[in-house]
Scaffold this active site. Structure first.
Site, PDB file in Angstrom:
ATOM      1  N   SER A 317       0.805  -1.228   0.000  1.00 43.06           N
ATOM      2  CA  SER A 317       0.000   0.000   0.000  1.00 43.06           C
ATOM      3  C   SER A 317       0.831   1.268   0.000  1.00 43.06           C
ATOM      4  O   SER A 317       0.301   2.353  -0.248  1.00 43.06           O
ATOM      5  CB  SER A 317      -0.928   0.009   1.208  1.00 43.06           C
ATOM      6  OG  SER A 317      -1.802  -1.078   1.115  1.00 43.06           O
ATOM      7  N   HIS A 358     -15.433   0.350   2.949  1.00 46.51           N
ATOM      8  CA  HIS A 358     -15.084   1.730   3.274  1.00 46.51           C
ATOM      9  C   HIS A 358     -16.154   2.729   2.930  1.00 46.51           C
ATOM     10  O   HIS A 358     -16.042   3.898   3.265  1.00 46.51           O
ATOM     11  CB  HIS A 358     -13.786   2.115   2.526  1.00 46.51           C
ATOM     12  CG  HIS A 358     -12.568   1.426   3.084  1.00 46.51           C
ATOM     13  ND1 HIS A 358     -11.965   0.364   2.449  1.00 46.51           N
ATOM     14  CD2 HIS A 358     -11.865   1.631   4.224  1.00 46.51           C
ATOM     15  CE1 HIS A 358     -10.927  -0.052   3.159  1.00 46.51           C
ATOM     16  NE2 HIS A 358     -10.845   0.706   4.262  1.00 46.51           N
ATOM     17  N   CYS A 371      -7.979   2.273   1.218  1.00 47.60           N
ATOM     18  CA  CYS A 371      -9.024   1.536   0.519  1.00 47.60           C
ATOM     19  C   CYS A 371      -8.493   0.959  -0.787  1.00 47.60           C
ATOM     20  O   CYS A 371      -8.066   1.684  -1.676  1.00 47.60           O
ATOM     21  CB  CYS A 371     -10.222   2.458   0.241  1.00 47.60           C
ATOM     22  SG  CYS A 371     -11.452   1.638  -0.780  1.00 47.60           S
TER      23      CYS A 371
END
Lengths: 608, 406
Positions: A317, A358, A371
């Protein structure tokens, strides 16, 4: 017959023979001493003068605060002159040095082969006990002497195994390559800074010219030492490293496998570079026992391997900012572009998961709460080419040209790559989806990720990462600054603002995954990440920088096989940044606690 | 007084001997300088002083008395050679030294003188003819005795010096030139044939030319001699090639030391380096690296010429060669002008003895001659040789003083 006694022709013949004899001798002298004088002069010189190298003192290494990181300490070697040594004393020497008899004999044999009149090294870096024993039996051990040398010593708490590297006795392979300067038994920097700056650190060897006789016995100095060349001491290195941050990062990673790299985003100076497991450099500074060397090489944690620059994992991420920057810069989206996350994303017949539902998120929320669905969709919208191009601008897929040792260039996939791997036209957009969240083929080194973090901190300025700030030449008494490459990725202020705000919220806002990296009184921005590991538990990433408004440190932490980044990597980054920014850990003076990463006891908020 | 000196005192020989001895002493000082600085120098200086007295006494001995008693002296001296075989000390593989009052002497050096006296005495007798076969045999016997005793030591180099004296003396005494050629030609032919075909042919051509010039004496004999030498040449070559390789190598190395740079050739190469590196003017006294750092084994004895060569360069070499050439040409002059045969033969014999030593010793140092361990007169370290050569010089001065007597 006439009496021919001493007749005129006989006198003539005798005179001719004499004259011929003298003429031949004179011509020969003329040939030797006039025509060939230079040749013989050179030969005579080579015969009688021996050059004895004088090793220069290796340069010292300091950290950014002027603290000594690498020092030189005296060490003692046992030297033995083969012709002078009486073999009946061998058992005594064997006992004192606790070396096998055959090993000593082999060294004597090698020394004798080279020159029996020149002392040969039997053992390097003997202990104080051995030294005093030798002194005690000095009268019996004729031909054995002690020679003082210097060896590396590491006075600071920081190990710096991979950063400093080791300098050790030159190997045959190294010697073969650089025969013009080095000789057997010379010390040469072999890894890390010691290797990279070998030319500066080693200084210049001096030469002493010594007269010797036909047997190689030393008669004295040649021409009163008038031609001797003094050694030039090595140049001192002043590193960008903060020894305390380095030591703290090392201690925080103890017992784990991973890496920490901290970079000064203002200039690219490396504040800390840690790879774990590591090893004690001092085992290389004297003699390295073969079993120690074998153990280091066979350890399954590969302590000799520099994870900080060589290991390559998907960035997870932490790569979401790259995609966000690309999309915002190319005006593909703005902050109003929103995605609704139902907890997963379906593309064709494949389902891509998100750890949470989310709801509706924009780009800032998507970074803040990590997300995946937002970035899956964004990746499809942005496409491979723009993303890949931006990644390369941030230094991915190629070496950073750091001044330490070998580094891996990582992999930033592009169209050519996919064409090569899957065949032209045989891959679809679906292949790209996981790239959006930093998974799949993309591979980065901790160093590249730290460098990217620094660019996020300083808004697009690439400085070639470097451990060396400046050098100090003891002879000229001058410092010289190291020049590094600088280039800039120009993006709009607004783009930076949005992405960096997302990162700030990761740490500072509720619901962020990086809260564990908070530093008292300072605003920190960051991002956690998880590199999926097909062989076991995932590797945890954390990247971050602080202070948010005026970043002075950017950091990347990798902890292998522990799962989520927020839990394991972020606290390490927080402590390191605190140490750097305050010069100490202040949180404990306010609220006493143990010096270890503040690990959460509940399952952390998932990101992927 | 001055004219008296000029008449009876040979200033040339005296000057040359003193100069050469002085150069020798300096060279020995330089070559042996070490912790015992000068020990060998002072020892040699003492010998030089003894030698000086010996030289002057030889000069003053009545020549007639010497001539009459030469054979007696000769046989007495031979007993020393016999003694040395039983009671001698072995040095460098030769049993040639006699301990005498704490000092070692080499009888062979002095036997050279007595042999020469005997030769000259015998050949100067009015009824002895160098052309007569019976007298030739007797003369040869005189030389053969000491040579045989010296070969038993064994000392090949010294034995050779007797021949170097004997052959020129025979020649001077009027022996047939044929005879001389017959004696020396085979040696040259043999050496040349080992070196190869070209040197062999060159020597053969020279021999042929010499014999052609002498053809009037005995044409038939000339052809026989020439033929015999051709056979000898081939024979030596065949024998040489049949020898085991190591022996061939030993002979080749003896003739040309450069073949074995680490063994027998080592001295010669180091000596050449020393002399060559001296250049025109040398490295300066006590500053020759080859000399000071002992690169040349036994330098103070047989390789002493390297010291002036290295430390004083070509200039030093020319001075040494110059002094010797003055001495030798003066010796020939003396032999030519002396009115009595005994003196004339002594002068030519001793001159040729010196010439042989000078050419072989210096030739060896500059790499032109095989390594034959014979000293350089007046320069090489060694009491016996210095004293004996000074005695020889004294005898030559004696000949000078008596040159006008019949």
């Amino acid at each position: 017959m006439i009496d021919d006694f001493g007749s005129a022709d006989r006198r003539f013949i005798v005179r001719i023979v004499l004259a011929a004899g003298f003429a031949i001798l004179f011509l020969r002298l003329f040939q030797l001493q006039y025509l060939n004088a230079e040749l013989y002069g050179k030969e005579a010189e080579e015969n009688s003068i021996r050059n004895v190298p004088k090793v220069a003192i290796r340069g010292y290494v300091y950290d950014r605060k002027g603290k000594l990181l690498i020092d030189n300490r005296p060490s003692y070697s046992v030297m033995l002159t083969p012709v002078d040594f009486d073999k009946k004393n061998l058992p005594l020497l064997t006992t004192i040095l606790s070396m096998p008899e055959e090993m000593i004999l082999e060294k004597i044999r090698l020394g004798r082969k080279y020159n029996a009149f020149i002392p040969t090294r039997i053992k390097r870096d003997i202990s104080f006990a051995e030294l005093s024993m030798l002194e005690e039996h000095k009268d019996k051990l004729y031909g054995v002497e002690i020679q003082m040398e210097s060896k590396r010593f590491y006075p600071a708490a920081a190990h710096g195994s991979h950063l400093f590297g080791y300098a050790k006795e030159i190997s045959d392979v190294q010697l073969e390559k650089q025969k013009d300067y080095y000789q057997p038994a010379d010390i040469i920097g072999s890894t890390g800074i010691e290797a990279k700056y070998e030319q500066l650190l080693r200084g210049e060897k001096g030469w002493e010219f010594i007269s010797q006789n036909a047997k190689g016995q030393i008669i004295g100095t040649f021409d009163n030492g008038k031609h001797d060349i003094l050694p030039v001491d090595g140049v001192d290195l002043h590193l960008a490293i903060d020894g305390d941050v380095q030591a703290m990062a090392e201690s925080l990673l103890n017992g784990r496998r991973g890496a920490v790299i901290a970079i000064d985003p203002r200039n690219g100076g490396i504040i800390a570079l840690v790879s774990k497991p590591d090893y004690d450099l001092s085992i290389f500074s004297g003699t390295t026992p073969p079993d120690v060397w074998r153990a280091l090489n066979t350890d399954e944690g590969i302590p000799l391997y520099n994870r900080a620059t060589l290991t390559r994992y998907p960035p997870g991420s932490t790569f979401k900012m790259l995609l966000a920057l690309t999309a915002l810069d190319k005006k593909i989206i703005d902050e109003n572009w929103k995605v609704t996350c139902p907890g997963s994303f379906r593309y064709g017949n494949k389902i891509f998961k998100c750890e949470h539902v989310h709801g509706t998120v924009n780009v800032v929320d998507a970074i803040h709460r990590s997300c995946n669905v937002f970035f899956y969709q964004l990746m499809l919208k942005v496409g491979l080419d723009e993303w890949s191009e931006m990644g390369k601008k941030f230094g991915f897929g190629k070496q950073t040209k750091v001044d330490i040792t070998e580094e891996n260039s990582g992999l930033m996939p592009d169209r050519n790559y996919y064409d090569r791997i899957h065949g032209k036209g045989k891959w679809t957009q679906g292949y790209l989806i996981s790239l959006g969240i930093g998974q799949g083929e993309v591979g980065v080194t901790p160093l590249q990720l730290a460098n990217y973090t620094a660019m996020l901190a300083n808004k697009g300025n690439f400085y070639q990462p470097h451990a060396l700030n400046r050098t100090y030449n003891k002879r000229t008494k001058q410092f010289s600054e190291v020049k590094v490459d600088h280039r800039e990725v120009t993006l709009s202020d607004h783009t930076w603002e949005l992405v960096r705000e997302g990162m700030r919220r990761v740490v500072m806002a509720p619901g962020g995954t990086g809260a564990a990296s908070r530093v008292p009184g300072i605003e920190v921005a960051g991002k956690t990440g998880t590199a999926q590991n097909p062989h076991g538990k995932s590797h945890a990433w954390f990247i971050g920088f602080a202070p948010f408004e005026d970043p002075k440190i950017a950091i990347c932490v990798l902890v292998e096989n522990v799962g989520y980044g927020g839990a394991f990597a972020a606290p390490i980054a927080g402590l390191c940044m605190e140490q750097f920014l305050y010069g100490e850990i202040i949180r404990y003076s306010k609220r006493p606690m143990k010096l270890e990463p503040n690990l959460p006891d509940e399952e952390p908020v998932a990101e992927n | 007084m001055n004219s008296f000196l000029k008449e009876y005192f040979d200033r040339r020989i005296f000057f040359c001997v003193l100069s050469l001895t002085g150069i020798g002493l300096l060279s020995i000082y330089s070559a042996t300088f070490d912790a015992y600085a000068g020990r060998d120098f002072y020892r040699q200086l003492l010998w030089a002083v003894i030698g000086l007295f010996a030289m002057l006494s030889m000069m003053l001995l009545p020549l007639r008395w010497l001539q009459r008693n030469a054979l007696t002296i000769f046989f007495a001296s031979l007993s020393l050679l016999v003694l040395v075989l039983f009671a001698g000390k072995r040095v460098y593989g030769s049993q040639s030294w006699l301990g005498f009052a704490g000092l070692g002497i080499q009888p062979s050096e002095f036997v050279k003188i007595t042999t020469m006296l005997a030769l000259a005495s015998f050949l100067s007798q009015s009824d002895v003819k160098a052309t007569d076969l019976k007298d030739l045999v007797k003369t040869s016997a005189i030389v053969a005795l000491p040579i045989a005793l010296i070969m038993l030591q064994p000392d090949f180099g010294t034995a050779l010096t007797f021949l170097a004296m004997f052959i020129p003396v025979l020649y001077w005494a009027g022996a047939s030139k044929f005879l001389i050629i017959i004696i020396i030609a085979p040696a040259f032919i043999a050496a040349a044939s080992i070196f190869g075909t070209t040197p062999f042919l060159i020597v053969l051509i020279l021999l042929g030319a010499g014999l052609y010039k002498l053809r009037d004496e005995n044409r038939f004999f000339a052809v026989i001699v020439f033929g015999a030498n051709v056979v000898i040449g081939f024979f030596v070559q065949i024998v040489y090639e049949k020898l085991p390789l190591y022996q061939q190598k030993r002979i080749a190395t003896f003739l040309d030391p450069n073949n074995d740079p680490l063994g027998a050739g080592y001295n010669v190469i180091q000596a050449k380096v020393a002399i060559g590196s001296g250049g025109l003017f040398g490295k300066g006294f006590m500053r020759g690296t080859q000399t000071q750092l002992s690169f040349i084994p036994k330098q103070w004895t047989d390789f002493i010429f390297c010291v002036p060569g290295e430390e004083f360069g070509l200039l030093g070499g020319i001075v040494v060669l110059g002094l010797f050439s003055v001495l030798l040409f003066h010796g020939v002059h003396l032999a030519s002008t002396a009115k009595n045969k005994f003196g004339s033969l002594l002068a030519i014999g001793f001159t040729c003895l010196f010439a042989f030593h000078v050419f072989v010793n210096i030739g060896m140092s500059v790499g032109l001659m095989p390594v034959i361990g014979i000293p350089l007169p007046f320069l090489s370290y060694g009491g016996s040789s210095l004293v004996s050569y000074m005695m020889v010089a004294g005898l030559m001065m004696n000949v000078y003083a008596n040159r006008k007597e019949y």
